[in-house]
Design an enzyme around this catalytic site. Structure first.
Site, mmCIF file in Angstrom:
data_model
loop_
_atom_site.group_PDB
_atom_site.id
_atom_site.type_symbol
_atom_site.label_atom_id
_atom_site.label_comp_id
_atom_site.label_asym_id
_atom_site.label_seq_id
_atom_site.Cartn_x
_atom_site.Cartn_y
_atom_site.Cartn_z
ATOM 1 N N TYR A 13 0.801 -1.348 0.119
ATOM 2 C CA TYR A 13 0.000 0.056 -0.178
ATOM 3 C C TYR A 13 0.943 1.394 -0.269
ATOM 4 O O TYR A 13 0.432 2.386 -0.395
ATOM 5 C CB TYR A 13 -0.880 0.160 1.115
ATOM 6 C CG TYR A 13 -1.950 -0.765 1.244
ATOM 7 C CD1 TYR A 13 -3.093 -0.459 0.442
ATOM 8 C CD2 TYR A 13 -2.028 -2.232 1.512
ATOM 9 C CE1 TYR A 13 -4.133 -1.503 0.468
ATOM 10 C CE2 TYR A 13 -3.076 -3.047 1.282
ATOM 11 C CZ TYR A 13 -4.065 -2.894 0.968
ATOM 12 O OH TYR A 13 -5.394 -3.846 0.571
ATOM 13 N N ILE A 14 2.110 1.096 0.603
ATOM 14 C CA ILE A 14 2.958 2.267 0.350
ATOM 15 C C ILE A 14 3.853 2.227 -0.707
ATOM 16 O O ILE A 14 4.370 3.051 -1.415
ATOM 17 C CB ILE A 14 3.891 2.409 1.847
ATOM 18 C CG1 ILE A 14 2.546 2.889 2.819
ATOM 19 C CG2 ILE A 14 4.538 3.689 1.739
ATOM 20 C CD1 ILE A 14 1.661 4.119 2.625
ATOM 21 N N ASP A 33 9.342 -7.783 -4.756
ATOM 22 C CA ASP A 33 8.215 -8.022 -4.160
ATOM 23 C C ASP A 33 8.620 -9.581 -3.891
ATOM 24 O O ASP A 33 8.947 -10.053 -4.774
ATOM 25 C CB ASP A 33 7.038 -7.561 -4.358
ATOM 26 C CG ASP A 33 5.878 -7.874 -3.008
ATOM 27 O OD1 ASP A 33 5.768 -6.697 -2.379
ATOM 28 O OD2 ASP A 33 5.432 -9.108 -2.859
ATOM 29 N N THR A 130 16.341 2.010 12.396
ATOM 30 C CA THR A 130 17.178 2.403 11.347
ATOM 31 C C THR A 130 18.784 2.128 11.454
ATOM 32 O O THR A 130 19.372 1.746 10.675
ATOM 33 C CB THR A 130 16.965 3.941 11.058
ATOM 34 O OG1 THR A 130 15.609 4.309 10.759
ATOM 35 C CG2 THR A 130 18.110 4.202 9.795
ATOM 36 N N LYS A 216 6.665 9.603 13.499
ATOM 37 C CA LYS A 216 5.508 8.583 13.008
ATOM 38 C C LYS A 216 4.730 8.087 14.005
ATOM 39 O O LYS A 216 3.577 8.094 13.991
ATOM 40 C CB LYS A 216 6.035 7.815 12.011
ATOM 41 C CG LYS A 216 4.842 6.779 11.571
ATOM 42 C CD LYS A 216 3.740 7.687 10.638
ATOM 43 C CE LYS A 216 2.842 6.508 10.047
ATOM 44 N NZ LYS A 216 3.431 5.614 9.147
ATOM 45 N N ASN A 220 0.534 8.875 15.305
ATOM 46 C CA ASN A 220 -0.506 7.739 15.350
ATOM 47 C C ASN A 220 -1.138 7.255 16.645
ATOM 48 O O ASN A 220 -2.155 7.300 16.932
ATOM 49 C CB ASN A 220 -0.068 6.657 14.458
ATOM 50 C CG ASN A 220 -0.193 6.690 12.807
ATOM 51 O OD1 ASN A 220 -0.930 7.508 12.456
ATOM 52 N ND2 ASN A 220 0.850 6.224 12.404
ATOM 53 N N ARG A 223 -3.301 9.984 17.676
ATOM 54 C CA ARG A 223 -4.483 9.913 17.085
ATOM 55 C C ARG A 223 -5.371 8.694 17.982
ATOM 56 O O ARG A 223 -6.646 8.760 18.021
ATOM 57 C CB ARG A 223 -4.584 9.424 15.612
ATOM 58 C CG ARG A 223 -4.285 10.581 14.599
ATOM 59 C CD ARG A 223 -5.451 11.498 14.303
ATOM 60 N NE ARG A 223 -6.561 10.608 13.494
ATOM 61 C CZ ARG A 223 -7.504 11.081 13.170
ATOM 62 N NH1 ARG A 223 -7.938 12.287 13.421
ATOM 63 N NH2 ARG A 223 -8.449 10.285 12.422
ATOM 64 N N ARG A 256 -13.173 25.317 21.095
ATOM 65 C CA ARG A 256 -11.717 24.684 21.083
ATOM 66 C C ARG A 256 -12.034 22.978 21.687
ATOM 67 O O ARG A 256 -11.087 22.484 22.047
ATOM 68 C CB ARG A 256 -11.095 25.405 22.191
ATOM 69 C CG ARG A 256 -10.365 26.821 21.985
ATOM 70 C CD ARG A 256 -10.007 27.494 23.131
ATOM 71 N NE ARG A 256 -11.131 27.762 24.246
ATOM 72 C CZ ARG A 256 -11.734 28.791 24.199
ATOM 73 N NH1 ARG A 256 -11.852 29.534 23.181
ATOM 74 N NH2 ARG A 256 -12.772 29.136 25.136
ATOM 75 N N CYS A 270 -1.192 1.210 11.072
ATOM 76 C CA CYS A 270 -0.563 2.437 11.670
ATOM 77 C C CYS A 270 -1.217 2.696 12.947
ATOM 78 O O CYS A 270 -0.427 2.456 14.037
ATOM 79 C CB CYS A 270 -0.803 3.712 10.720
ATOM 80 S SG CYS A 270 0.177 3.640 9.170
#
Length: 422
Positions: A13-14, A33, A130, A216, A220, A223, A256, A270
């Site tokens: 998807y990315i 892939d 990383t 990142k 998420n 959220r 607010r 995510c």
């Protein structure tokens, strides 16, 4: 140093949209892939996922010779790794991240690396991933130097750049959104910015690799916390006999306040996953993030129990009907509206739970899927579902579900506010 050939490892998807965007700028792109079907589909100029406008871009890129897919990495000037980062199946209270896919992708590209190459990890990852990837590369290629040991003069540059796109809007957001670029060194960041500026119109903001990874996860997790408030509020309102949709509409009139909409849980690869990367690293400190994740997970079980109670109530009102004669329709199986992505979908979890529990038929309605590879899903269209279902469970607010004419004798259980007017 220019990037003439770009390789994208992982065409999901990315990865596929990212590869397509580079190819649309007349860059030679090699997509890699492990799935033969995915490779064959792309090489025909077709796509294996649902994403608006992507099919046209991929078709043009393949037809013009700028994009091809393979099973094995080939030499390139830049390598972007966009593979899954799931959790280990160890049943711990706090899931442990599984970097196996990143490790395999790293070791797959190592033999074709050369001096001057750039490697970027796009996979959403726990802090430190990383650096770990760089260690794997250095171990596999002792003939090359890497930035964690020699700094700016490294033969191969390494950076992290998390994707920040919304399914259903990926093509536009890949171009327009800002990108966070976290290099192991300043030179790594600068080269990554040069690469992404091939198609990115948003700002490329430079930081270090660890902060880019955390950025990142933070987005998420924020959220997830906000959704947890809405989901918890809906459970409270259900107990107090208050319409949560009206309540949120009234509360959001405050200048607010912006309460999100509740649902049957939280899905996707995510928001439903990333908070655990933070919790697994800092379990004693991430108290709110941990609690929010548990609230959102428990909402799915709460929704399942609500449907079971509705079945019991329906039988009491209709004593002539047997349990095995009752039909349940689940509207929506994707993890969010207007996409085909079933990853970590609470709607799909609810469907499976009801299918395993109920003696009658349980229909699944997912208008973004033509067919299902899973034989356990009885996929039907919306017309069939409404015609035969006694209980309709609304799990996803797809736009194709707007203005459905439900039957008078049907029991509607709406977890997403489809039938409200506030």
């Amino acid at each position: 140093m220019s990037f003439n050939t770009i390789s994208v490892i992982g065409l999901g998807y990315i990865g596929l949209p990212t590869a397509a965007m580079f190819a649309s700028r007349k860059k030679k792109v090699i997509g890699v892939d492990v799935n033969q079907y995915t490779v064959d589909t792309i090489n025909r100029g077709e796509i294996h996922i649902v994403e608006p406008d992507l099919d046209m871009i991929v078709h043009a890129a393949v037809s013009e010779g700028f994009l091809k897919a393979t099973l094995t990495p080939e030499p390139a000037d830049a390598f972007l790794i966009a593979v899954p980062t799931p959790f280990k199946n160890n049943h711990y209270e706090i899931p442990e991240p599984d970097l196996t896919y990143i490790e395999k992708a790293t070791k797959a590209i190592a033999p074709v690396l050369k001096k001057g190459d750039l490697v970027i990890l796009e996979s959403t990852s726990p802090v430190g991933a990383t650096e770990q990837m760089t260690e794997w590369l250095a171990h596999a290629r002792p003939d090359l130097s890497f930035p964690q040991t020699v700094g700016e003069v490294a033969d191969v540059n390494v950076a992290h750049c998390p994707e920040r796109v919304l399914p259903g809007h990926v093509v536009r957001e890949l171009v327009e959104n800002d990108r966070v670029i976290g290099g192991i060194t300043s030179k790594c960041s600068e080269r990554a910015v040069e690469l992404y500026k091939t198609f990115v119109k948003g700002e490329c903001v430079i930081t270090n690799a660890r902060t880019a990874e955390m950025a990142k996860l933070t987005e998420n997790s924020c959220r997830d916390v906000q959704i947890a408030f809405a989901n918890e509020l809906s459970i409270i309102c259900d107990k107090l006999n208050i319409d949560v949709w009206e309540l949120i509409s009234l509360a959001n009139r405050h200048p607010r306040i912006n309460i999100l909409q509740p649902g049957p849980g939280v899905g996707g690869h995510c928001i439903a996953v990333d908070p655990w990367f933070i919790v697994s690293k800092t379990p004693e400190e991430a108290k709110i993030i941990h609690t929010a994740r548990r609230v959102n997970e428990s909402k799915t079980e709460w929704a399942i129990n609500k449907v079971k109670l509705a079945v019991s109530d329906f039988l009491q009102v209709n004593p002539s009907k047997k349990l095995e004669e009752m039909n349940i329709a689940c509207l929506g199986l994707a993890f969010k509206p207007n996409i085909d992505d079933l990853r970590e979908s609470p709607a799909l979890d609810i469907y499976y739970a009801l299918k395993n529990w109920h003696m009658g038929r349980v229909y699944g309605v997912e208008p973004n899927l033509e067919t299902s590879e899973d034989q356990d899903i009885e996929l039907v269209n919306i017309e069939e579902a409404i015609q035969y279902a006694d209980i309709v469970v609304v799990l996803v607010k797809h736009t194709t579900f707007d203005n459905i004419a439900f039957k008078d004798n049907q029991r509607i259980i709406d977890f997403v506010g489809l039938t409200t007017h506030f």
